[in-house]
Design a protein around this motif. Sequence first.
Motif, mmCIF file in Angstrom:
data_model
loop_
_atom_site.group_PDB
_atom_site.id
_atom_site.type_symbol
_atom_site.label_atom_id
_atom_site.label_comp_id
_atom_site.label_asym_id
_atom_site.label_seq_id
_atom_site.Cartn_x
_atom_site.Cartn_y
_atom_site.Cartn_z
ATOM 1 N N SER A 61 2.515 6.717 9.618
ATOM 2 C CA SER A 61 3.242 6.060 10.658
ATOM 3 C C SER A 61 2.676 4.386 10.515
ATOM 4 N N SER A 62 1.427 4.185 10.261
ATOM 5 C CA SER A 62 0.887 2.680 10.482
ATOM 6 C C SER A 62 1.192 2.217 8.891
ATOM 7 N N GLN A 100 12.204 -7.441 10.116
ATOM 8 C CA GLN A 100 10.849 -7.560 9.053
ATOM 9 C C GLN A 100 10.127 -8.452 9.628
ATOM 10 N N VAL A 101 8.641 -7.910 9.824
ATOM 11 C CA VAL A 101 7.605 -8.776 10.353
ATOM 12 C C VAL A 101 7.011 -9.508 9.315
ATOM 13 N N VAL A 102 7.099 -10.703 9.216
ATOM 14 C CA VAL A 102 6.600 -11.698 8.235
ATOM 15 C C VAL A 102 5.177 -11.844 8.245
ATOM 16 N N PHE A 103 4.784 -12.260 9.470
ATOM 17 C CA PHE A 103 3.250 -12.529 9.680
ATOM 18 C C PHE A 103 2.649 -12.084 10.953
ATOM 19 N N ALA A 104 1.589 -11.448 11.178
ATOM 20 C CA ALA A 104 1.113 -10.808 12.261
ATOM 21 C C ALA A 104 -0.280 -11.166 12.624
ATOM 22 N N GLY A 105 -0.855 -12.121 11.774
ATOM 23 C CA GLY A 105 -2.260 -12.313 11.874
ATOM 24 C C GLY A 105 -2.949 -11.461 11.097
ATOM 25 N N GLY A 106 -2.734 -10.675 10.447
ATOM 26 C CA GLY A 106 -3.566 -9.623 9.602
ATOM 27 C C GLY A 106 -3.580 -8.266 10.518
ATOM 28 N N LYS A 107 -2.867 -8.224 11.659
ATOM 29 C CA LYS A 107 -3.068 -7.086 12.341
ATOM 30 C C LYS A 107 -2.372 -5.779 11.684
ATOM 31 N N ILE A 108 -1.359 -6.040 10.960
ATOM 32 C CA ILE A 108 -0.750 -4.654 10.515
ATOM 33 C C ILE A 108 -2.159 -4.226 9.196
ATOM 34 N N ASN A 109 -2.518 -4.908 8.539
ATOM 35 C CA ASN A 109 -3.351 -4.392 7.418
ATOM 36 C C ASN A 109 -4.642 -3.958 8.027
ATOM 37 N N THR A 110 -4.942 -4.640 9.254
ATOM 38 C CA THR A 110 -6.097 -3.921 9.906
ATOM 39 C C THR A 110 -5.960 -2.625 10.288
ATOM 40 N N VAL A 111 -4.716 -2.428 11.122
ATOM 41 C CA VAL A 111 -4.264 -1.180 11.683
ATOM 42 C C VAL A 111 -4.158 -0.089 10.341
ATOM 43 N N LYS A 112 -3.722 -0.584 9.473
ATOM 44 C CA LYS A 112 -3.845 0.331 8.095
ATOM 45 C C LYS A 112 -5.205 1.049 7.995
ATOM 46 N N LYS A 113 -5.989 -0.152 7.791
ATOM 47 C CA LYS A 113 -7.432 0.377 7.581
ATOM 48 C C LYS A 113 -8.071 1.196 8.607
ATOM 49 N N ILE A 114 -7.665 0.962 9.856
ATOM 50 C CA ILE A 114 -8.339 1.830 11.027
ATOM 51 C C ILE A 114 -7.661 3.331 10.788
ATOM 52 N N SER A 115 -6.439 3.358 10.425
ATOM 53 C CA SER A 115 -5.732 4.716 10.271
ATOM 54 C C SER A 115 -6.475 5.348 9.389
ATOM 55 N N THR A 116 -6.880 4.717 8.059
ATOM 56 C CA THR A 116 -7.564 5.301 6.945
ATOM 57 C C THR A 116 -8.712 5.703 7.315
ATOM 58 N N THR A 117 -9.555 4.971 8.185
ATOM 59 C CA THR A 117 -10.849 5.203 8.573
ATOM 60 C C THR A 117 -10.872 6.063 9.530
ATOM 61 N N ALA A 118 -9.818 6.555 10.308
ATOM 62 C CA ALA A 118 -9.711 7.605 11.147
ATOM 63 C C ALA A 118 -9.486 8.901 10.575
ATOM 64 N N VAL A 119 -9.039 8.932 9.313
ATOM 65 C CA VAL A 119 -9.034 10.078 8.546
ATOM 66 C C VAL A 119 -10.109 10.865 8.153
ATOM 67 N N ASP A 120 -10.987 9.761 7.441
ATOM 68 C CA ASP A 120 -12.513 9.637 7.115
ATOM 69 C C ASP A 120 -13.326 10.395 8.419
ATOM 70 N N LEU A 121 -13.076 9.851 9.394
ATOM 71 C CA LEU A 121 -13.701 10.295 10.603
ATOM 72 C C LEU A 121 -13.452 11.684 11.077
ATOM 73 N N TYR A 122 -12.216 11.973 10.976
ATOM 74 C CA TYR A 122 -11.979 13.461 11.249
ATOM 75 C C TYR A 122 -12.527 14.370 10.093
ATOM 76 N N THR A 123 -12.319 13.922 9.038
ATOM 77 C CA THR A 123 -12.763 14.629 7.754
ATOM 78 C C THR A 123 -14.172 15.164 8.083
ATOM 79 N N SER A 124 -14.938 14.008 8.260
ATOM 80 C CA SER A 124 -16.205 14.244 8.676
ATOM 81 C C SER A 124 -16.765 15.044 9.692
ATOM 82 N N GLN A 125 -15.916 15.010 10.733
ATOM 83 C CA GLN A 125 -15.955 15.641 12.003
ATOM 84 C C GLN A 125 -15.750 17.331 11.654
#
Length: 426
Positions: A61-62, A100-125
């Motif tokens: 989704s992110s 289309q969002v043109v610029f959001a201060g890097g928020k979208i890419n950061t949210v993507k990284k959070i979602s990827t890290t969340a997958v890693d977290l639940y995998t470790s869990q």
Amino acid sequence: MSTKKYKLSVVFMLVFAMYNQTIAQDKLLTLQEAKTMATTNNKKMIKASKNIDAANAAKASSYASNKPFVDASGMGIHVGDPLNSLLPENFANASIGVSQVVFAGGKINTVKKISTTAVDLYTSQKELTNSEVLLDVETTYWQIVTVKSKIDLANKYKSLLTELLRDLTNSYNAGIIYKNDVLRVQVQLNQAELDLTKATDALKLLKLQMAQLTGLPNTNFYIETSMDNTVALVADAANLEAVATRPEIKILENAVEIEELKTKVLSADRKPTISLNVSGVYANGKQINFTDGSNDFSSYYGVLNVNIPIFDWGSRKQKVKEQEYKAQVQKLELDETKELLLIQIENAYLELQQAKQRVQINEKSLQQADENLRLNQDRFTAGTVTGKDVLEAQVLWQEAYSNVIDAKASYRINEANYKKTIGQLN
């Protein structure tokens, strides 16, 4: 169908059912089979897998959030007097737009990284859950072995006591000994019966626990009671390396990363946001086209939206600071957990070595108790010792045998626990 054939059919069905039941009850469950079944069927493992699935869905989704969004809408309108003098009495319109969002201060890419890290977290869990479940399985397995061994011991002990009771009863009936010698053995025999009942009940509960852990539908299985007599010396692991591979550390490292990324998301709220929307419109109604009086018209429009935060009394800034403090707290928890895990690993290793020593000492005690029992039985037969001496020797033998069973099972459980602490339990 004749009565004779009917009776034969009933007998055949009963024999077949009894045969199937015997097969089900005779199913051997090995330790490795129990572990394999638990990793697949255990409810905790299934929940951990579902959490990973949910995290992957959130990640998908992110990753879709920075792609163009297409929306469509439509409506029909009826107007009455006096609006019908300006608009058609009945008309409908439809629109489709692309945003289309043109610029959001890097928020979208950061949210993507959070979602990827969340997958890693639940995998470790899931890895942590897996190690905990495997330890529960192995602990329960060796507890079942212990109880079954205790049942076998109780039966052997009962045989010894029964034989002694018979000899002492004969001596009492012959007027050679007093009745209290007979009663003393009878009390021990009653206690042995009680211990056997307790062990049998404990076995039922432990088999239910094993079935729950492994997802077995019933307790129609058995576990071999033999325990390997060899007690290997387990080498002390490189503790720092072991800590680094622990799922608890991976979870906390992912949590630290997520908290830091959340800080970036809040910082992005203080930056401008630019978005673009292009929409097309179509309407149909009597003389709805105000340019030429026709019954339909179509058009489009574009919107460029720029949102610039200017002043909010420091609210956004303080939220960023709050999140920075949370990230610092998470880092401190990570450091503390590393220290505690080092202690846990060392403690598990020491407990394993103590368990190994207990096995060796108790085996030596059993050899001595066995020799003591043999000598007393020989002397009792020769008439140089009393039944009380034989009974005491039997009690010592039973206790020594029981201690060996407990020590070996404790060693296996401590070995599994140590492997869990260094991340090698599988």
